[in-house]
Design a protein around this motif. Structure first.
Motif, PDB file in Angstrom:
ATOM      1  N   ILE A   1       0.798  -1.225   0.000  1.00 23.78           N
ATOM      2  CA  ILE A   1       0.000   0.000   0.000  1.00 23.78           C
ATOM      3  C   ILE A   1       0.826   1.269   0.000  1.00 23.78           C
ATOM      4  O   ILE A   1       0.311   2.343  -0.278  1.00 23.78           O
ATOM      5  N   ALA A   2       2.093   1.150   0.312  1.00 26.34           N
ATOM      6  CA  ALA A   2       2.903   2.370   0.325  1.00 26.34           C
ATOM      7  C   ALA A   2       4.359   2.021   0.087  1.00 26.34           C
ATOM      8  O   ALA A   2       4.854   1.006   0.571  1.00 26.34           O
TER       9      ALA A   2
ATOM     10  N   ASN B   1       0.044  -4.518   3.249  1.00 27.87           N
ATOM     11  CA  ASN B   1      -1.059  -4.888   4.148  1.00 27.87           C
ATOM     12  C   ASN B   1      -1.733  -6.192   3.726  1.00 27.87           C
ATOM     13  O   ASN B   1      -2.741  -6.587   4.289  1.00 27.87           O
TER      14      ASN B   1
ATOM     15  N   ASN C   1      -2.132   2.484   8.326  1.00 22.30           N
ATOM     16  CA  ASN C   1      -3.491   2.226   7.878  1.00 22.30           C
ATOM     17  C   ASN C   1      -4.303   3.505   7.761  1.00 22.30           C
ATOM     18  O   ASN C   1      -5.062   3.695   6.812  1.00 22.30           O
TER      19      ASN C   1
ATOM     20  N   GLU D   1      -3.120   6.545   7.341  1.00 17.22           N
ATOM     21  CA  GLU D   1      -2.609   7.317   6.201  1.00 17.22           C
ATOM     22  C   GLU D   1      -3.169   6.762   4.902  1.00 17.22           C
ATOM     23  O   GLU D   1      -3.624   7.494   4.035  1.00 17.22           O
ATOM     24  N   HIS D   2      -3.141   5.461   4.791  1.00 12.93           N
ATOM     25  CA  HIS D   2      -3.584   4.799   3.557  1.00 12.93           C
ATOM     26  C   HIS D   2      -5.076   5.000   3.323  1.00 12.93           C
ATOM     27  O   HIS D   2      -5.511   5.301   2.208  1.00 12.93           O
ATOM     28  N   SER D   3      -5.870   4.852   4.370  1.00 15.40           N
ATOM     29  CA  SER D   3      -7.311   4.932   4.149  1.00 15.40           C
ATOM     30  C   SER D   3      -7.735   6.349   3.827  1.00 15.40           C
ATOM     31  O   SER D   3      -8.716   6.576   3.132  1.00 15.40           O
TER      32      SER D   3
ATOM     33  N   GLU E   1      -5.886   8.470   2.110  1.00 21.65           N
ATOM     34  CA  GLU E   1      -5.500   8.626   0.699  1.00 21.65           C
ATOM     35  C   GLU E   1      -6.626   8.132  -0.181  1.00 21.65           C
ATOM     36  O   GLU E   1      -7.028   8.736  -1.145  1.00 21.65           O
ATOM     37  N   ASP E   2      -7.106   6.948   0.177  1.00 20.58           N
ATOM     38  CA  ASP E   2      -8.136   6.255  -0.596  1.00 20.58           C
ATOM     39  C   ASP E   2      -9.366   7.100  -0.811  1.00 20.58           C
ATOM     40  O   ASP E   2      -9.952   7.119  -1.873  1.00 20.58           O
TER      41      ASP E   2
END
Lengths: 298, 226, 130
Positions: free
Chosen positions: A242-243, A256, A288, A290-292, A294-295
């Motif tokens: 994811i990153a 992830n 998580n 940060e990723h969510s 972004e999404d």
């Protein structure tokens, strides 16, 4: 009666500046669920809805087989609740509180209560206003634990506590799990506690459930790969990653949905995998969120 | 349902225990006022009456706030609502304990007043209906103030309630003096229960019932109780 | 359960730490072959660790043949010849695998690796001599 201590189906709650959106949760009987999320993510709202103190706008909630909030009275006979913003009566002693609870619940275990007083280092004759923050938290927990309820619902039970107090509390919480019929749902932004004693993890961010899984599977899905990337090679986007953060020839990939083949996949592109590491729940938490975000393009 | 009434009972008892010092001072105050009253000579009778009435006013001004608002202010409400009760039962417990605490000075005053008139003859018996009509007003008041505290939940509502319900008696008093049907038989040696008097008493009772019904209705509609 | 410790400083997953510590007890002989070991729930309470983690450790240990779980009878150390030695040997293999990997990274042949191992053994023997 029911295999689940807690069930949320499609639960939503709308406030002026915050919405809890479509929450699905399941906690099997005899297990511990840790709810993690930042402050304001919706943990307390979720717990309040669970206790019937707040009515959901949509969705079904069942606690110990009972529909909430309609059957909250029946449910609360078997639930022990404490919350970070809950206070006891300043002018009264701990002993008075114990008597008050004992007069209502027939399941009060006086021997265990005495043991807890000792283990928590509390004096029953002391008035609540004379207690430190940590002592008050432990006092509230004692009142709940000594009843041996079938479900413990704890909103931030270890927040703001020193390491010794935290250890004392975790010891009693895991001790309570010796009873197979006992279940615990607690919220915390102390990921260490969640990582240590949870069987199930639910991850809230800005009112949404961004992850819900059993802990071991969840921790197993996440890895950090330290890579050395030769000049002239661009790292491809690989499935499950994811990153990727890269500076010069050093890159760190966060996965992830780790699979055993992932390091090889990188090696096939020409990069060298220097190390594959497990991540702590705290590191996963940050990655998580940060990723969510972004999404959702926030 | 046995377990439920028991929880409500424990909560009422808890409220009384938390106000035990207040209760004790009220009882002493009440006893002192009553004692003065029984001396049966001016100015002691008047002083006694004032003492009892003051106790009444202070109770209805202070108890609803300290018994109801404090649960929210001191953040003890989540503790209570984690017990096996509903918001409605909580409301019942608070109504019972708040009005119940008010009843101590109130009952004392009513008994003293009726005794003085009916037994000691300080005033002609014709004054009894009027005494009852006037004494019931503070009771209506405390119900109203308690209700507004329960439903409104804030100091602002408490303040508004105090203002409204403490100014109403003055208005009603004035209206009473204008009514011949109510004032006509004050001096008679017998208590006269004419239809107007009965209607007045009935209305006071009806207002209390209305206040309670409205309270329960509004409480049941709350979706974010804590 | 003194002697058991799940460390946060240890970056490995908790279930692996539990497995290793159970194997260690067996290897040194504290837990004998066939001996009853704590139930999953009991160990979870003693270690203050989630049941699911202990369960995973036990499942893995069973898969490796180190323990045996019988329905209704709990878990016991597996019966097997020289289990302690087997575990130590498995541990040795793990270390050797790591050494092989590092050697490969350094570009050593297996002969280079053997030579190095020999010199390390000789040096450590020298150290132990009075």
């Amino acid at each position: 009666m029911n295999d689940f201590a807690v069930q949320f189906q499609g639960v939503s709650k709308r406030y002026k500046y915050f919405t809890l959106d479509n929450i699905d949760l399941q906690l099997p009987v005899g297990q511990v669920m840790g709810l993690i999320g930042q402050n304001g993510a919706g943990k307390s709202t979720t717990i309040r809805i669970l206790m019937g103190l707040v009515h959901q706008d949509e969705g079904q909630v069942q606690v110990l087989g009972r529909h909430m909030p309609e059957e909250q009275i029946a449910a609360k006979w078997d639930i022990g609740f404490t919350s970070e913003d809950l206070r006891l009566y300043d002018a009264m002693t701990l002993e008075w509180h114990m008597g008050f609870i004992r007069s209502i619940y027939s399941t009060w275990d006086a021997e265990y209560a005495k043991l807890l007083l000792k283990r928590f280092g509390l004096v029953a004759e002391q008035k609540m206003k004379g207690l430190s923050h940590g002592q008050r938290v432990k006092a509230a927990l004692l009142l709940v634990l000594a009843r041996r309820p079938r479900l413990l619902v704890l909103d931030e039970p270890t927040t703001g506590l020193d390491p010794v107090a935290r250890h004392e509390i975790l010891r009693e919480l895991t001790g309570a799990m010796a009873d197979e019929e006992c279940s615990i749902l607690f919220s915390s932004h102390n990921t260490q506690d969640v990582e240590q004693i949870s069987d199930q993890i639910a991850f809230l961010d800005r009112g949404r459930l961004i992850d819900s899984s059993d802990k071991e599977t969840y921790l197993d899905r996440w890895r950090r790969l330290r890579l050395e990337v030769p000049a002239g090679i661009g790292l491809p986007a690989l499935r499950g990653v994811i990153a990727v953060k890269q500076e010069g020839r050093i890159a760190i990939a966060t996965a992830n949905a780790f699979e055993a083949d992932l390091p090889n996949a990188y090696e096939r592109t020409g990069a060298r995998v220097q190390r594959v590491e497990n991540m702590t729940l705290e590191e996963i938490f940050v990655a998580n969120v940060e990723h969510s975000r972004e999404d959702v393009n926030v | 349902m046995n377990a439920q009434t028991s929880v409500v009972r424990q909560m009422v008892w808890k409220d009384i225990q938390m106000h035990r010092k207040l209760m004790a001072s009220l009882m002493i105050f009440g006893a002192a006022g009553l004692g003065l009253f029984l001396v049966k000579r001016e100015p002691y009778t008047v002083l006694g009456g004032i003492a009892l009435f003051t106790a009444l006013i202070l109770t209805s001004a202070f108890v609803p706030g300290s018994n109801i608002l404090n649960e929210r202010k001191r953040q003890t409400l989540p503790f209570l609502m984690s017990l096996p009760i509903s918001a409605i039962q909580y409301t019942t417990a608070k109504l019972l304990s708040t009005v119940g605490m008010f009843l101590i000075p109130w009952t004392t005053l009513v008994i003293a007043a009726i005794w003085m008139i009916a037994v000691e003859g300080v005033l002609p018996h014709g004054a009894i209906p009027m005494a009852l009509m006037l004494l019931t007003l503070p009771f209506v008041n405390v119900c109203g103030i308690t209700a507004m505290n329960l439903v409104g939940e804030t100091e602002g509502w408490n303040g508004a309630a105090q203002v409204i319900f403490n100014s109403v008696p003055g208005v009603i008093w004035y209206l009473i003096t204008l009514s011949p049907a109510l004032t006509r038989d004050l001096g008679s040696s017998q208590a006269v229960w004419n239809p107007t008097v009965l209607t007045f008493l009935g209305s006071e009772f009806a207002v209390i019932v209305l206040i309670l019904a409205l309270t329960y209705y509004l409480q049941s509609r709350k979706r974010d109780f804590v | 359960m003194d002697g058991f410790l799940i460390s946060q400083a240890d970056k490995r997953p908790m279930y692996l730490q539990i497995m290793e510590q159970i194997k260690q007890r067996i290897a040194v002989g504290d837990w004998a072959e066939g001996q009853q070991i704590p139930s999953i729930r009991q160990l979870s309470v003693d270690l203050q660790v989630s049941v699911i983690t202990v369960k995973r450790a036990y499942l893995e240990l069973e898969r490796e043949g180190v323990i045996v779980t019988r329905h209704g009878k709990g878990s016991q150390v597996a019966e097997g010849v020289d289990l302690g030695i087997q575990l130590r040997e498995a541990e040795l293999d793990q270390h050797l695998e790591q050494a092989a990997k590092l050697g490969a990274m350094l570009g050593m042949t297996s002969r280079d690796l053997e030579k190095r191992l020999r010199s390390v053994v000789e040096k450590s023997v020298e150290k132990e001599l009075p």
